[in-house]
Design a protein around this motif. Structure first.
Motif, PDB file in Angstrom:
ATOM      1  N   UNK A 190       0.792  -1.273  -0.169  1.00 55.89           N
ATOM      2  CA  UNK A 190      -0.202   0.175  -0.142  1.00 55.89           C
ATOM      3  C   UNK A 190       0.694   1.187  -0.118  1.00 55.89           C
ATOM      4  N   UNK A 191       0.666   2.255  -0.830  1.00 65.05           N
ATOM      5  CA  UNK A 191       1.313   3.269  -0.973  1.00 65.05           C
ATOM      6  C   UNK A 191       0.851   4.658  -0.332  1.00 65.05           C
ATOM      7  N   UNK A 192       1.557   5.217   0.567  1.00 65.13           N
ATOM      8  CA  UNK A 192       1.147   6.804   1.035  1.00 65.13           C
ATOM      9  C   UNK A 192       2.115   7.530   0.452  1.00 65.13           C
ATOM     10  N   UNK A 193       1.544   9.031   0.371  1.00 62.35           N
ATOM     11  CA  UNK A 193       2.086   9.992  -0.107  1.00 62.35           C
ATOM     12  C   UNK A 193       2.671  11.011   0.680  1.00 62.35           C
ATOM     13  N   UNK A 194       3.880  11.301   0.679  1.00 65.77           N
ATOM     14  CA  UNK A 194       4.498  12.135   1.597  1.00 65.77           C
ATOM     15  C   UNK A 194       5.275  13.388   0.884  1.00 65.77           C
ATOM     16  N   UNK A 195       5.300  14.629   1.533  1.00 66.76           N
ATOM     17  CA  UNK A 195       6.317  15.638   0.752  1.00 66.76           C
ATOM     18  C   UNK A 195       7.256  16.268   1.662  1.00 66.76           C
ATOM     19  N   UNK A 196       8.120  16.785   0.893  1.00 65.80           N
ATOM     20  CA  UNK A 196       9.204  17.618   1.457  1.00 65.80           C
ATOM     21  C   UNK A 196       8.701  18.911   1.691  1.00 65.80           C
ATOM     22  N   UNK A 197       9.334  19.233   3.035  1.00 66.49           N
ATOM     23  CA  UNK A 197       8.840  20.636   3.248  1.00 66.49           C
ATOM     24  C   UNK A 197       9.913  21.272   4.038  1.00 66.49           C
ATOM     25  N   UNK A 198      10.391  22.556   3.402  1.00 61.32           N
ATOM     26  CA  UNK A 198      11.107  23.445   4.210  1.00 61.32           C
ATOM     27  C   UNK A 198      12.571  23.184   4.119  1.00 61.32           C
ATOM     28  N   UNK A 199      13.100  22.066   3.356  1.00 60.74           N
ATOM     29  CA  UNK A 199      14.355  21.592   3.445  1.00 60.74           C
ATOM     30  C   UNK A 199      14.994  21.128   1.995  1.00 60.74           C
ATOM     31  N   UNK A 200      16.327  21.162   1.794  1.00 61.42           N
ATOM     32  CA  UNK A 200      16.894  20.700   0.595  1.00 61.42           C
ATOM     33  C   UNK A 200      17.832  19.588   0.776  1.00 61.42           C
ATOM     34  N   UNK A 201      17.983  18.970   2.076  1.00 61.92           N
ATOM     35  CA  UNK A 201      19.005  18.140   2.206  1.00 61.92           C
ATOM     36  C   UNK A 201      18.181  17.229   3.457  1.00 61.92           C
ATOM     37  N   UNK A 202      18.706  15.961   3.161  1.00 60.92           N
ATOM     38  CA  UNK A 202      18.295  14.833   4.256  1.00 60.92           C
ATOM     39  C   UNK A 202      19.521  14.074   4.708  1.00 60.92           C
ATOM     40  N   UNK A 203      19.508  13.479   5.759  1.00 59.45           N
ATOM     41  CA  UNK A 203      20.364  12.381   6.030  1.00 59.45           C
ATOM     42  C   UNK A 203      20.103  11.162   5.890  1.00 59.45           C
ATOM     43  N   UNK A 204      20.181  10.554   4.724  1.00 61.02           N
ATOM     44  CA  UNK A 204      19.410   9.106   4.325  1.00 61.02           C
ATOM     45  C   UNK A 204      20.350   8.336   4.968  1.00 61.02           C
ATOM     46  N   UNK A 205      19.835   7.273   5.313  1.00 59.23           N
ATOM     47  CA  UNK A 205      20.518   6.123   6.460  1.00 59.23           C
ATOM     48  C   UNK A 205      19.837   4.915   6.012  1.00 59.23           C
ATOM     49  N   UNK A 206      20.503   3.782   6.656  1.00 56.68           N
ATOM     50  CA  UNK A 206      19.962   2.700   6.537  1.00 56.68           C
ATOM     51  C   UNK A 206      19.589   2.008   5.070  1.00 56.68           C
ATOM     52  N   UNK A 207      20.559   2.471   4.205  1.00 51.69           N
ATOM     53  CA  UNK A 207      20.444   1.676   2.617  1.00 51.69           C
ATOM     54  C   UNK A 207      21.943   1.939   2.426  1.00 51.69           C
ATOM     55  N   UNK A 208      22.075   1.187   1.033  1.00 47.91           N
ATOM     56  CA  UNK A 208      23.427   1.080   0.553  1.00 47.91           C
ATOM     57  C   UNK A 208      23.618   2.316  -0.417  1.00 47.91           C
ATOM     58  N   UNK A 209      22.518   2.943  -0.982  1.00 50.80           N
ATOM     59  CA  UNK A 209      22.567   4.146  -1.768  1.00 50.80           C
ATOM     60  C   UNK A 209      21.181   4.570  -1.919  1.00 50.80           C
ATOM     61  N   UNK A 210      20.914   5.909  -2.481  1.00 47.48           N
ATOM     62  CA  UNK A 210      19.721   6.532  -2.531  1.00 47.48           C
ATOM     63  C   UNK A 210      19.797   7.475  -3.924  1.00 47.48           C
ATOM     64  N   UNK A 211      18.832   7.513  -4.385  1.00 44.04           N
ATOM     65  CA  UNK A 211      18.369   8.644  -5.285  1.00 44.04           C
ATOM     66  C   UNK A 211      17.321   9.340  -5.144  1.00 44.04           C
ATOM     67  N   UNK A 212      17.287  10.866  -5.778  1.00 43.14           N
ATOM     68  CA  UNK A 212      15.986  11.326  -6.104  1.00 43.14           C
ATOM     69  C   UNK A 212      15.896  11.643  -7.569  1.00 43.14           C
ATOM     70  N   UNK A 213      14.845  10.925  -8.069  1.00 42.64           N
ATOM     71  CA  UNK A 213      14.472  11.011  -9.378  1.00 42.64           C
ATOM     72  C   UNK A 213      13.179  11.585  -9.931  1.00 42.64           C
ATOM     73  N   UNK A 214      13.227  11.810 -11.162  1.00 41.95           N
ATOM     74  CA  UNK A 214      11.719  12.358 -11.766  1.00 41.95           C
ATOM     75  C   UNK A 214      11.015  11.071 -12.081  1.00 41.95           C
ATOM     76  N   UNK A 215       9.805  11.630 -12.565  1.00 40.62           N
ATOM     77  CA  UNK A 215       8.895  10.387 -12.887  1.00 40.62           C
ATOM     78  C   UNK A 215       9.443   9.647 -14.144  1.00 40.62           C
ATOM     79  N   UNK A 216       9.820  10.342 -14.999  1.00 41.44           N
ATOM     80  CA  UNK A 216      10.537   9.781 -16.334  1.00 41.44           C
ATOM     81  C   UNK A 216      11.728   8.779 -15.983  1.00 41.44           C
ATOM     82  N   UNK A 217      12.498   9.235 -14.738  1.00 38.13           N
ATOM     83  CA  UNK A 217      13.937   8.647 -14.648  1.00 38.13           C
ATOM     84  C   UNK A 217      13.094   7.274 -13.469  1.00 38.13           C
TER      85      UNK A 217
END
Length: 235
Positions: A190-217
């Motif tokens: 089941x998918x829930x939607x959440x949005x980024x609020x008032x920041x342009x950087x997160x400390x992503x953890x508990x994963x080997x890698x991460x990406x921010x991609x567009x719908x086409x990507x």
């Protein structure tokens, strides 16, 4: 009086609890589509721009003409405090765009970005790391949304710069074993939607890698689910 209350209690339907699965042993996974909204106004489509230009010129033909004295009076009434601020707009193309740095949020400013993680997750073939959304198997949480919040919080560490859109999931998919991958368990995501609020950087953890991609990507990472994602994500 006691008999009346007893008979009334018997006639009431039993309380319904939250069902964790459609069938016994089937898991439910709460997944989060974490998106960053566009930061700048998207470029106008050439067809739309041509229509707006045509409409403007058409209205100019039939606009009301005012005497020149009115414009002269308005210029005389302007005080010495009126001034124009000179500024240089920020570039629409950032360094992250030039370097194709998909790990940065400071890219594709005129489009939506979605967070993908690379690591192990429930249902991955042979327990190998795969690309997936932030997600978690539903357990003892009060609601399915609480489970989704816990999944996102475990990745970014804090939910103070996030906003969950609604309390209910906006999409779901059923995962079942296939001929190529017969060992995959059957479960529902089941998918829930959440949005980024008032920041342009997160400390992503508990994963080997991460990406921010567009719908086409995004479709590049899930080619087999391209049709489902195109229907689920409206941007």
């Amino acid at each position: 009086m006691r008999r009346t209350l007893t008979s009334l209690a018997r006639s009431l339907p039993p309380a319904r609890g939250f069902s964790t699965s459609a069938s016994e042993g089937e898991k439910i996974v709460a997944s989060v589509l974490f998106e960053r909204l566009p930061v700048v106004v998207p470029k106008i489509d050439p067809v739309v721009y041509a229509f707006q230009e045509f409409s403007f010129r058409w209205r100019q033909q039939y606009r009301r003409k005012y005497p020149e004295e009115i414009f002269k009076r308005s210029e005389e009434r302007r005080g010495k405090g009126d001034y124009q601020i000179d500024y240089t707009p920020a570039p629409r193309i950032t360094e992250a765009d030039k370097n194709n740095d998909r790990r940065s949020l400071n890219r594709a400013l005129d489009r939506r970005l979605y967070l993908l993680l690379y690591g192990t997750t429930y249902g991955a073939p042979d327990g190998k790391p795969v690309w997936h959304f932030p997600e978690k198997v539903y357990g003892s949480e009060e609601t399915l949304r609480k489970c989704a919040e816990s999944a996102l919080e475990s990745v970014i560490g804090d939910l103070s710069h996030t906003y969950f859109v609604g309390n209910a999931p906006f999409a779901h998919m059923v995962i079942q074993p296939t001929e190529n991958e017969p060992d995959i368990p059957s479960f529902k995501r089941f998918f829930f939607k959440s949005q980024v609020i008032a920041t342009n950087k997160y400390n992503i953890r508990k994963c080997n890698d991460h990406v921010w991609v567009t719908k086409a990507e995004l479709v590049e990472y899930f080619p087999q689910q391209a049709e489902f994602l195109n229907k689920m994500i409206i941007s």
